[in-house]
Design a protein around this motif. Structure first.
Motif, PDB file in Angstrom:
ATOM      1  N   SER A 267      79.229  16.970  56.017  1.00 36.84           N
ATOM      2  CA  SER A 267      78.598  15.887  56.774  1.00 36.84           C
ATOM      3  C   SER A 267      77.984  16.398  58.065  1.00 36.84           C
ATOM      4  CB  SER A 267      79.632  14.790  57.081  1.00 36.84           C
ATOM      5  OG  SER A 267      80.122  14.205  55.893  1.00 36.84           O
TER       6      SER A 267
ATOM      7  N   THR B  15      74.816  18.453  57.101  1.00 38.91           N
ATOM      8  CA  THR B  15      73.713  17.596  56.665  1.00 38.91           C
ATOM      9  C   THR B  15      73.098  16.834  57.833  1.00 38.91           C
ATOM     10  OG1 THR B  15      74.783  17.341  54.498  1.00 38.91           O
ATOM     11  CG2 THR B  15      73.079  15.749  55.075  1.00 38.91           C
ATOM     12  N   SER B  16      73.951  16.316  58.719  1.00 44.25           N
ATOM     13  CA  SER B  16      73.442  15.558  59.867  1.00 44.25           C
ATOM     14  C   SER B  16      72.635  16.448  60.804  1.00 44.25           C
ATOM     15  CB  SER B  16      74.617  14.917  60.620  1.00 44.25           C
ATOM     16  OG  SER B  16      75.342  14.037  59.780  1.00 44.25           O
TER      17      SER B  16
ATOM     18  N   SER C  99      69.307  17.328  59.225  1.00 43.24           N
ATOM     19  CA  SER C  99      68.409  16.167  59.260  1.00 43.24           C
ATOM     20  C   SER C  99      67.722  16.048  60.614  1.00 43.24           C
ATOM     21  CB  SER C  99      69.200  14.892  58.952  1.00 43.24           C
ATOM     22  OG  SER C  99      69.831  14.983  57.686  1.00 43.24           O
ATOM     23  N   LEU C 100      68.492  16.243  61.685  1.00 45.45           N
ATOM     24  CA  LEU C 100      67.895  16.175  63.024  1.00 45.45           C
ATOM     25  C   LEU C 100      66.907  17.316  63.253  1.00 45.45           C
ATOM     26  CD1 LEU C 100      70.899  15.132  65.312  1.00 45.45           C
ATOM     27  CD2 LEU C 100      68.995  13.731  64.511  1.00 45.45           C
TER      28      LEU C 100
ATOM     29  N   VAL D 167      71.366  11.384  58.347  1.00 43.70           N
ATOM     30  CA  VAL D 167      72.300  11.572  59.458  1.00 43.70           C
ATOM     31  C   VAL D 167      73.514  10.683  59.197  1.00 43.70           C
ATOM     32  CG1 VAL D 167      72.625  11.449  61.948  1.00 43.70           C
ATOM     33  CG2 VAL D 167      70.385  12.051  61.018  1.00 43.70           C
ATOM     34  N   GLU D 168      74.650  11.306  58.915  1.00 42.07           N
ATOM     35  CA  GLU D 168      75.818  10.574  58.413  1.00 42.07           C
ATOM     36  C   GLU D 168      76.687  10.063  59.563  1.00 42.07           C
ATOM     37  OE1 GLU D 168      77.879  12.639  55.357  1.00 42.07           O
ATOM     38  OE2 GLU D 168      76.059  13.253  54.326  1.00 42.07           O
ATOM     39  N   ILE D 169      76.152   9.089  60.286  1.00 44.91           N
ATOM     40  CA  ILE D 169      76.918   8.472  61.379  1.00 44.91           C
ATOM     41  C   ILE D 169      78.039   7.607  60.824  1.00 44.91           C
ATOM     42  CG2 ILE D 169      76.741   6.956  63.399  1.00 44.91           C
ATOM     43  CD1 ILE D 169      73.855   7.785  63.682  1.00 44.91           C
TER      44      ILE D 169
ATOM     45  N   PHE E  44      78.313  20.501  63.266  1.00 37.91           N
ATOM     46  CA  PHE E  44      77.122  19.795  63.750  1.00 37.91           C
ATOM     47  C   PHE E  44      76.526  20.501  64.970  1.00 37.91           C
ATOM     48  CE2 PHE E  44      75.252  16.459  66.475  1.00 37.91           C
ATOM     49  CZ  PHE E  44      74.283  15.970  65.614  1.00 37.91           C
TER      50      PHE E  44
END
Length: 655
Positions: A210, A213-214, A217-218, A479-481, A502
């Motif tokens: 996670s 990936t997040s 993505s950013l 973005v896995e918030i 992250f």
């Protein structure tokens, strides 16, 4: 221990041989010879147990040549059989039962994915730092390969945002290095699949995945800001790109910015259409008109990228003039036709490198570094994520996925493609379209080929801000918030490797970032292994003698045994009663453990306190006996504790 031996052999629990307690096996002496094997040995057909307890293989010794030949023959039987063939060619399972209904569903799903993959391929090529044509080159070979080797109907192989970004960081925008990277990564993936190394994905935990990936993505979103603003901002990390954006923001083009922001808003609005429905909630209660309208709305929402590209391409064509050119930046000329099939470049001349220095094959491979390992793992992680999302509980063969992805990337390199894998956005479209089998990939791949043959001249006027908007509108939802809240409620410590990954991926190159995350996870695992939990219970024997039962919850190995020794000593001194270590959960130990256990036994001997071990595994028992044979005491039946206490003349001490 079995109480009633079978008629042709005697089963003796080897664990009892390690015990210092004499235990009656309840075997009549006069009948013992009935269970003996000729020659004074006893045992089964697999090995002979001699009188001194040693195992002897009854089969005659073989030469190295005979042994090697037998191993190769057994290996051949395991590999070349019907079960393995169906496992490695999944098409043999579903193709015999293929029906006309399946064909219709696959056709609809394949066309829907094809309309999604074409604009995405054009956009992902920009992430990889390559001309847009290379995105299309990378989008059709994997589709055909996955029909035969793929084990999940919902996975469409092709370019993905994450792998494209990692390709840029490794190949630095060189199509020659990108093609060679595809070949080498494909070979690594194929070998990993053949040798069953798909389990390596298990070392990437959920929080690490996670966080990675997040962060990616950013980074992808940030890399597309320059196209939306119409500026140049190069960099490998999140921080470097934003530094370039702020430095060049004064050069932003108003037309590009307005078009880019407008496209993002339109795509986000159109995204909601795919889930909109009119009429009753139950599909059976809707009228024919309502069903048609809902289907049209769904198609518009699903094909939003293709629709937006077509509209903006027409707009670019209409606004283009030879005098004033186009008010915003466009893709430009794209070579038409299929790419030539050739071996990927294995060297670079001075004119083909950025610094003007020629590179040999070894130089090119050396420059790729850890990307040759990280990219295959990330590719597998993406593909498995799609497969698990739509598997509905069915098992996923990670090794077979590696074989499929690896074969696709190897063949991809011969048409100048860069590495690819499954993409979650296309997988969601595939599943929502009602896909039945991997055969839907044939229609997606065919659409890409048609685009290369006939549509590339029309791609000339596609605005670059539109392609950037497509990427931004897709990755913003990666973005896995949403995982932070349940992770905080369930186990707060899992946030540490997630946040560590992250932050590391934003500051460092991606391959270093994910390695940092895995390293943090390994530290947590080692810490847990070094700090087992011990349960303490004060119990009574049948005669009322009090003793302390200490139960470790896992194996004892060198990082944890000193910690356990200190705790056992601490609690035993506090209670000052006989201590029993319940070894039921201790399934592994090492030499360091044996030496520390010997020290623990000596600690108890010095203060004249009794220490016993209960239910110790035979192999661990033998290890401990080698180090502390004289003082080591173990028993396997609860009633034996009473006899042990009597033998040591122990009675309850007055309180």
């Amino acid at each position: 221990m079995k109480s009633n031996p079978a008629s042709n052999h005697v089963y003796i629990n080897d664990a009892l041989k390690c015990s210092t307690i004499s235990i009656n096996l309840n075997i009549p002496e006069q009948n013992y010879s009935d269970y003996s094997i000729e020659g004074g040995s006893q045992g089964s057909k697999e090995f002979i147990l001699t009188e001194d307890g040693k195992k002897v293989n009854p089969e005659p010794s073989r030469s190295i040549t005979e042994y090697t030949g037998r191993c190769l023959k057994n290996c051949q039987k395991r590999i070349f059989n019907r079960k393995t063939l169906h496992k490695r060619l999944p098409i043999l399972d579903w193709l015999p039962g293929y029906k006309s209904e399946d064909a219709i569903c696959d056709l609809v799903a394949g066309i829907s994915v094809g309309l999604t993959v074409i604009p995405q391929a054009l956009a992902y090529a920009g992430i990889a730092g390559l001309p847009v044509a290379y995105g299309l080159y990378s989008s059709f070979v994997g589709c055909f390969v996955y029909i035969f080797l793929g084990c999940c109907k919902d996975v469409p192989l092709g370019p993905s945002a994450i792998v494209a970004l990692m390709t840029y960081q490794v190949a630095k925008g060189s199509w020659q290095k990108s093609a060679l990277l595809s070949l080498l990564c494909g070979m690594v993936e194929l070998l990993m699949g053949v040798f069953g190394l798909g389990f390596l994905i298990d070392f990437v935990s959920g929080p690490v995945a996670s966080g990675f990936t997040s962060a990616v993505s950013l980074i992808i979103l940030t890399s597309q800001i320059q196209s939306v603003l119409g500026i140049t901002a190069n960099g490998n990390t999140f921080v470097e790109i934003w530094r370039q954006v702020f430095a060049n923001v004064q050069q932003a083009r108003a037309a590009d910015t307005v078009l880019g922001i407008t496209c993002i808003v339109v795509l986000l609005i159109m995204r909601t259409l795919s889930s909109c429905r009119i009429g009753p909630e139950q599909d059976e209660q809707r009228s024919g008109l309502q069903r048609v309208v809902n289907k049209v709305i769904w198609i518009i929402g699903t094909a939003r990228n293709a629709i937006l590209v077509i509209v903006c391409c027409i707009m670019g064509y209409l606004l283009h003039s030879e005098e004033h050119v186009t008010p915003f930046r466009i893709v430009g000329s794209i070579p038409s036709g299929l790419p030539s099939v050739k071996w990927p470049p294995t060297s670079l001349s001075a004119n083909e490198t950025i610094d003007g220095t020629s590179e040999s094959f070894l130089d090119m491979v050396h420059s790729m570094g850890s990307g040759l390992i990280v990219i295959p793992l990330i590719s597998l992680m993406e593909s498995i994520a799609i497969a698990k999302a739509f598997a509905y509980g069915k098992p996923i063969d990670a090794s077979q996925e590696l074989i499929a992805i690896g074969t696709a990337n190897i063949l991809n390199s011969f048409v100048q493609g860069f590495p690819g894998t499954g993409a979650l956005s296309r997988g969601a479209v595939n599943n929502a379209s009602g896909v039945r089998t991997p055969l839907s990939n044939i229609y997606s791949g065919s659409l890409v080929i048609i685009a290369l043959l006939y549509l590339t001249p029309y791609f000339y006027f596609i605005p670059k801000p539109t392609l950037a908007a497509i990427i931004i509108a897709a990755v913003v939802f990666m973005v896995e918030i949403k995982v932070i809240k349940p992770m905080w409620r369930a186990k707060k410590s899992d946030l540490v490797p997630g946040l560590g990954t992250f932050i590391a991926c934003l500051v460092l190159p991606l391959e270093c970032g994910i390695l940092v995350g895995i390293g943090i996870n390994v530290v947590f695992i080692l810490y847990n292994a070094a700090r087992p939990k011990l349960s303490m219970e004060l119990l009574l024997t049948e005669s009322g003698i009090e003793y302390l039962m200490i139960t470790p919850d896992r194996c004892l190995i060198f990082p944890s045994v000193e910690y356990v020794r200190n705790l056992v000593n601490k609690h035993s001194q506090r209670q000052n009663v006989p201590v029993v270590v319940d070894a039921s959960h201790i399934y592994g130990a090492d030499f360091t453990t044996a030496t520390v256990i010997d020290s623990l036994i000596n600690d108890f001997k010095e203060r004249q306190q009794l220490l016993f071990f209960y239910n110790l595994k035979p192999s661990i028992c033998a290890l401990f006996k080698q180090v502390s044979a004289a003082q080591f005491v173990v028993y396997y039946q609860e009633q034996q504790l009473e006899n042990l206490l009597k033998e040591h003349q122990y009675h309850n001490k007055p309180t």
